[in-house]
Design a protein around this motif. Structure first.
Motif, PDB file in Angstrom:
ATOM      1  N   ASN A   1      -0.976  -0.465 -11.700  1.00  0.00           N
ATOM      2  CA  ASN A   1      -1.121  -0.805 -10.290  1.00  0.00           C
ATOM      3  C   ASN A   1      -2.403  -0.214  -9.709  1.00  0.00           C
ATOM      4  OD1 ASN A   1      -0.738  -0.096  -7.291  1.00  0.00           O
ATOM      5  ND2 ASN A   1       0.805  -1.657  -7.671  1.00  0.00           N
ATOM      6  N   LYS A   2      -3.181  -1.051  -9.069  1.00  0.00           N
ATOM      7  CA  LYS A   2      -4.438  -0.605  -8.452  1.00  0.00           C
ATOM      8  C   LYS A   2      -4.464  -0.889  -6.959  1.00  0.00           C
ATOM      9  CE  LYS A   2      -5.947   0.764 -12.365  1.00  0.00           C
ATOM     10  NZ  LYS A   2      -5.556   2.088 -12.742  1.00  0.00           N
ATOM     11  N   LYS A   3      -3.299  -0.977  -6.340  1.00  0.00           N
ATOM     12  CA  LYS A   3      -3.215  -1.273  -4.912  1.00  0.00           C
ATOM     13  C   LYS A   3      -2.503  -0.173  -4.119  1.00  0.00           C
ATOM     14  CE  LYS A   3      -4.199  -4.352  -1.792  1.00  0.00           C
ATOM     15  NZ  LYS A   3      -5.576  -4.690  -1.466  1.00  0.00           N
TER      16      LYS A   3
ATOM     17  N   THR B   1      -1.400   3.063  -2.467  1.00  0.00           N
ATOM     18  CA  THR B   1      -2.108   4.291  -2.112  1.00  0.00           C
ATOM     19  C   THR B   1      -1.162   5.442  -1.803  1.00  0.00           C
ATOM     20  OG1 THR B   1      -2.271   3.611   0.203  1.00  0.00           O
ATOM     21  CG2 THR B   1      -4.133   3.074  -1.237  1.00  0.00           C
TER      22      THR B   1
ATOM     23  N   ASN C   1      -5.172   7.343 -11.899  1.00  0.00           N
ATOM     24  CA  ASN C   1      -5.120   6.245 -10.933  1.00  0.00           C
ATOM     25  C   ASN C   1      -6.086   6.563  -9.794  1.00  0.00           C
ATOM     26  OD1 ASN C   1      -4.335   4.746  -8.566  1.00  0.00           O
ATOM     27  ND2 ASN C   1      -2.504   4.142  -9.674  1.00  0.00           N
ATOM     28  N   SER C   2      -7.144   5.786  -9.676  1.00  0.00           N
ATOM     29  CA  SER C   2      -8.182   6.069  -8.680  1.00  0.00           C
ATOM     30  C   SER C   2      -7.816   5.623  -7.270  1.00  0.00           C
ATOM     31  CB  SER C   2      -9.491   5.403  -9.103  1.00  0.00           C
ATOM     32  OG  SER C   2      -9.310   4.003  -9.177  1.00  0.00           O
ATOM     33  N   VAL C   3      -6.718   4.900  -7.113  1.00  0.00           N
ATOM     34  CA  VAL C   3      -6.333   4.358  -5.811  1.00  0.00           C
ATOM     35  C   VAL C   3      -5.284   5.219  -5.117  1.00  0.00           C
ATOM     36  CG1 VAL C   3      -5.383   2.328  -4.652  1.00  0.00           C
ATOM     37  CG2 VAL C   3      -6.897   2.043  -6.597  1.00  0.00           C
TER      38      VAL C   3
ATOM     39  N   THR D   1      -3.522   7.985  -3.364  1.00  0.00           N
ATOM     40  CA  THR D   1      -4.018   9.166  -2.664  1.00  0.00           C
ATOM     41  C   THR D   1      -2.906  10.145  -2.305  1.00  0.00           C
ATOM     42  OG1 THR D   1      -3.900   8.028  -0.535  1.00  0.00           O
ATOM     43  CG2 THR D   1      -6.015   7.976  -1.702  1.00  0.00           C
TER      44      THR D   1
ATOM     45  N   LEU E   1       0.807  -1.209   0.000  1.00  0.00           N
ATOM     46  CA  LEU E   1       0.000   0.000   0.000  1.00  0.00           C
ATOM     47  C   LEU E   1       0.843   1.263   0.000  1.00  0.00           C
ATOM     48  CD1 LEU E   1      -2.730  -1.030   2.610  1.00  0.00           C
ATOM     49  CD2 LEU E   1      -2.866  -1.098   0.112  1.00  0.00           C
TER      50      LEU E   1
END
Length: 103
Positions: A37-39, A41, A65-67, A69, A13
């Protein structure tokens, strides 16, 4: 090698990769990996001699990338936070792109 591992990452993460001298080519590799990568953050790329063009690639990727932050790119080649905003091809303000203080 670190950026490439993000293509298959399913658990990590947060990645702190500060002061590794990735320079712009390494930052571009992270930008490409973040498209897949979608994990992850949180990504910390402080103090890696990243230039403005690579910053643009990272910013554009972060927008898609929506993940992700948090992307920390402080203490790189650009001179100031205002320098970052000036070079991004968007209408940015400190509300959409934030600078964190080094603690």
């Amino acid at each position: 090698a670190i950026a490439e591992s993000l293509y298959v990452n399913s658990t990590l993460l947060t990645l702190i990769a500060k002061a590794n001298k990735f320079k712009s080519s390494g930052a571009r590799a992270f930008a490409e990996a973040l498209l897949v990568n979608k994990k992850l953050t949180n990504l910390d790329l402080r103090t890696n001699k990243i230039g403005i063009e690579a910053l643009k690639a990272l910013y554009e990727t972060a927008q898609r990338n929506s993940v992700l932050t948090t992307l920390n790119i402080s203490d790189n080649v650009f001179k100031s936070f205002e320098d970052i905003i000036q070079h991004l091809d968007c209408k940015c303000s400190t509300t959409t792109v934030t600078q964190t203080e080094n603690i």
